[in-house]
Write a protein that holds these residues in place. Structure first.
Motif, short mmCIF file in Angstrom:
data_model
loop_
_atom_site.label_atom_id
_atom_site.label_comp_id
_atom_site.label_asym_id
_atom_site.label_seq_id
_atom_site.Cartn_x
_atom_site.Cartn_y
_atom_site.Cartn_z
N SER A 1 0.84 -1.19 0.00
CA SER A 1 0.00 0.00 0.00
C SER A 1 0.87 1.25 0.00
N SER A 2 0.26 2.37 -0.37
CA SER A 2 0.98 3.64 -0.29
C SER A 2 1.27 3.94 1.17
N ARG A 3 2.47 4.40 1.43
CA ARG A 3 2.85 4.68 2.81
C ARG A 3 2.03 5.86 3.35
N ARG A 4 1.71 5.80 4.63
CA ARG A 4 0.98 6.90 5.26
C ARG A 4 1.68 7.27 6.57
N ILE A 5 1.64 8.56 6.88
CA ILE A 5 2.29 9.07 8.09
C ILE A 5 1.30 8.99 9.25
N VAL A 6 1.79 8.55 10.42
CA VAL A 6 0.96 8.45 11.62
C VAL A 6 1.53 9.36 12.70
N ASP A 7 0.77 9.50 13.80
CA ASP A 7 1.14 10.38 14.90
C ASP A 7 2.46 9.93 15.53
N PRO A 8 3.49 10.77 15.50
CA PRO A 8 4.81 10.35 16.01
C PRO A 8 4.99 10.60 17.50
N GLN A 9 4.10 10.11 18.33
CA GLN A 9 4.23 10.31 19.77
C GLN A 9 4.96 9.15 20.44
#
Length: 803
Positions: free
Chosen positions: A213-221
């Motif tokens: 899948s296309s990469r997606r950015i998630v919350d970097p906490q």
């Protein structure tokens, strides 16, 4: 063999062969090859293997181990001591087999000296070359048939984002019947620029789609650590990560739902004092795994604390998945032996023991030789047992049980084209006979095999024949079912499940076997509408149209409702008997009684029609009793200028009413008005009526009489079976619900403990011994229970919706 044996016998024989033998059998003839490659055969073989392993306790563990010299650069093909092997998860840890493996990827393209086992699912093994740091080569491997697939390069690599850390996982998605490889990647974009945070990406490989899948950015906490072991349980992948936020929970569990592809957090044990662990690299090691029963998470925590110099190892288990308060520490291990070495945990076994690696030192020619030994730790006795494997530098274990009962096919199971349908080599009557013997859930799956099967299974004659055979089977084997409905808005306790949140409403439908143990069959989901016809077996329901007699058409009313099968017209009917006030006479109330019937075949309600108003209804919740083609309710009849209790019978075929009298011997004058409660039921043999009569005498003492009409519609055959008196110090009297096939009665018994709240407990009363047996459900405010037969009814209805 096909010339002298029926095809179904051949199929049954082949289903019992192991995978390796079936690979050989594909070379016997074209018909065998086609049959073994057929997805329905593959699914049946997988399901039978699971059942066999569960029954015979022949679960397997996949063990990966190697030995090499870390000071030299060694290529994959020179790792002579890299071994994959299967072992039975029994007391002896018996060898099953060693598995040869050779990578199809060129040496120059591999990021590590060897592959790491990312995860195991349905007999498939996911391998990645991420042991040293980066992992960009992935393989899906089926050791049983020695086939593998090399995945394309992911989107996130060193060339696209630079340096990074990544967590990898492998899982099966039961919703889409797909296998997925998951990457959670943290790049090092902000390492040089301290004001910029690292970015975290998620990308998923779908085996069905054959692409990432296309990469997606998630919350970097949070921050990830590379190549940590996964824990796949309850449809989610789990890794331990470190929080960037200021909190006492410095570490938590990151869960990735493989169906929704969403991330969520699960807290570590609350009692862990992160501040007590000695700071410094390598002083804290976390490893997640799956608990021994395969239903929840376990945690191996290795650390130095501020009060102890040597390392410690805690073993934790989350008793109830996703409930933080259920974390339980099972054991704390301290260094063992004269070398004061601490073992390293690998994984849980089915029996609850823990596979570990124990480091021993052996003196040899004046020197010392390190020796890693694989052992099994019994958590109850604290004893270690050697598993007979040692001297390997690295060792990892994974359960190799063929899970995933919902899987329709194994993706590397020889399928390379279309194959003929079963109907090409089996007569239609044989296919029909086979399908008639399958359970409901299997038949629902079979509707997707081909159009001819869907048409046959949805045919009303097949549905009727299957229902008849199910009833005969249940009568012969004593596998009758009871449908139990219970609800409460208070704290509830069910056998095998607890709910301790005050004020939570529980509304539960469940099926139970009508045997001595009242064993659970399964819980059911339901949806609330005005009138539904619902088939829990196939999870379909029909919402009925609004009836003609409603509050907005007649005002307030009392009503009896009933549901029955009309054998003459092969139709299911919902019956409403409605009584309401009419006219403007203020001195005397006058009532009008109407009946309306919903026909499932017609899909409509009949026009309401007036009936003889020589009886009064009690209210909205009088239980029905359907027997001998008629619905029965308790009503008040008007006889000789007096009201008396009668049984009102409605023939579902003729749609006419008749009256059945109560037992003549009832001394109605001795019963106090307003303290009489009557409940109709079907007798234990299912052929006549039963009645539960709860009342108070003039002495203000409560009693419960149980009556049975030995011969249907014969008033003289009414027989009193038992009179129950108040029980226990609280002098409570149970409430009867229904008869069971065994002749026992299901009842609700009220208790009080030290003056505390009433506890409604479901029990079964043996009328011969008068012994009461607890059925494992209590504290619900309301219960109903009815005999139940699994069927395919509604499968042929276009208006039926899935639920």
């Amino acid at each position: 063999m096909s010339d002298c044996l029926p095809q179904e016998v051949i199929t049954n024989i082949l289903l019992r062969l192991p995978a390796k033998s079936l690979v050989v059998c594909t070379s016997v003839c074209k018909s065998w090859r086609s049959m073994i490659k057929d997805s329905s055969f593959i699914s049946a073989h997988l399901s039978r293997t699971i059942d066999f392993n569960d029954h015979h306790d022949t679960h397997l563990l996949l063990l990966h181990r190697f030995y090499t010299i870390w000071s030299e650069k060694v290529s994959v093909h020179r790792l002579k001591q890299e071994v994959y092997s299967l072992h039975y998860d029994n007391n002896d840890f018996s060898d099953c087999c060693e598995i040869g493996f050779q990578s199809p990827i060129a040496d120059r393209e591999i990021c590590s000296d060897f592959f790491r086992v990312v995860g195991v699912c349905n007999g498939l093994v996911c391998l990645a070359d991420d042991f040293e740091r980066y992992g960009e080569n992935f393989l899906l491997w089926n050791p049983s048939i020695r086939k593998l697939v090399s995945l394309p390069k992911p989107g996130i690599t060193v060339q696209t984002v630079g340096g990074y850390d990544a967590q990898h996982g492998f899982a099966f998605d039961v919703v889409t019947n797909d296998y997925k490889v998951v990457r959670v990647v943290e790049d090092q974009y902000g390492w040089e620029d301290k004001e910029t945070e690292n970015r975290i990406f998620v990308e998923v490989y779908s085996l069905a789609a054959g692409s990432w899948s296309s990469r997606r950015i998630v919350d970097p906490q949070w921050s990830v650590f590379g190549h940590l072991p996964q824990a796949f349980v309850n449809g989610a992948l789990h890794w331990d990560v470190r929080s960037k936020a200021s909190s006492k929970h410095r570490y938590f569990i990151l869960a990735f739902d493989v169906g929704s592809e969403l991330l969520r957090e699960i807290m570590m044990p609350e009692s862990l004092d992160w501040d007590s662990f000695r700071p410094g690299f390598g002083d804290l090691s976390l490893q997640l795994t799956v608990s021994g029963d395969g239903k929840s998470l376990a945690l191996f925590l290795r650390y130095h604390d501020e009060y102890s110099d040597p390392s410690l190892l805690d073993v934790w288990v989350m008793k109830e998945y996703c409930v933080e308060e259920s974390w339980t520490k099972l054991i704390t291990l301290r260094p063992q032996g004269p070398q004061r070495s601490l073992p390293r945990a690998v994984c849980f076994r089915k029996r609850g023991e823990v596979v570990m690696i124990r480091n021993l030192e052996k003196h040899c020619n004046g020197g010392e030789e390190a020796r890693n030994e694989l052992v099994s730790l019994d958590l109850e006795s604290g004893q270690f047992k050697s598993l007979g494997i040692c001297r390997y530098k690295f060792c990892a274990g994974s359960p190799y049980s063929l899970r995933g009962r919902n899987s329709k096919q194994n993706p590397f199971s020889f399928s390379d084209g279309t194959c003929p349908a079963m109907s090409d080599y089996l007569p239609q009557e044989v296919i029909t006979n086979i399908l008639l013997r399958l359970p409901i859930k299997s038949l629902v799956i079979c509707t997707s095999v081909c159009k001819s099967w869907m048409s046959m299974i949805k045919d009303s004659s097949f549905i009727g024949a299957h229902l008849s055979r199910t009833i005969d089977f249940n009568n012969h084997h004593g596998t009758h079912l009871l449908l139990l409905h219970r609800f409460s808005s208070k704290n509830c306790v069910i056998r095998g499940r607890n709910s301790s949140v005050p004020g939570v409403k529980e509304d539960v439908y469940s099926l139970h076997y009508d045997n001595s143990g009242f064993d659970d069959c399964y819980d059911l989901n339901h949806y609330g509408y005005n009138f539904l016809i619902w088939n829990p077996s196939i999870r379909k329901l029909v919402t009925l149209h609004k009836p003609g007699l409603r509050f907005d058409t007649v005002g307030g009313y009392d009503a009896y409702h009933g549901f029955a099968f009309d054998a003459m017209t092969n139709d299911y009917k919902v019956v409403r008997l409605v009584q309401y006030e009419y006219g403007c006479n203020n001195e005397k109330k006058e009532y009008q009684t109407c009946v309306e019937v919903y026909s499932l075949a017609a899909g409509t309600w009949s026009n309401p029609r007036l009936v003889d108003p020589q009886f009064m209804l009690f209210g909205l919740q009088s239980p029905q009793a359907f027997v001998n083609g008629a619905l029965h309710w308790v009503a008040r009849g008007f006889r000789s200028s007096l009201f008396c209790n009668i049984i009102l019978a409605f023939g579902v075929g003729s749609e006419l009413f008749r009256e059945i009298m109560m037992p003549k011997s009832l001394d109605r004058d001795s019963l106090r008005a307003g303290n009489l409660k009557l409940r109709l039921s079907v007798s234990g043999d299912g052929k006549s009526l039963a009645m539960f009569m709860r009342y108070k005498s003039y002495t203000n003492t409560s009693f419960l009489d149980v009556w049975v009409m030995k011969e249907y519609c014969l008033e003289e055959s009414w027989t009193k079976l038992i009179t129950l008196h108040p029980q226990g110090p609280q002098r409570s009297l149970p409430s009867a619900l229904c008869f069971r096939k065994s002749g026992e009665i299901v009842m609700v018994h009220d208790h009080r403990y030290g003056g505390e709240e009433v506890k409604n407990e479901l029990v079964s009363l043996d009328l011969v011994s008068r012994q009461v047996k607890n059925l494992g459900s209590r504290r619900y405010q309301h219960y109903t229970i009815d005999p139940y037969e699994e069927s395919l009814v509604l499968l042929d209805r276009n208006e039926a919706v899935s639920c």
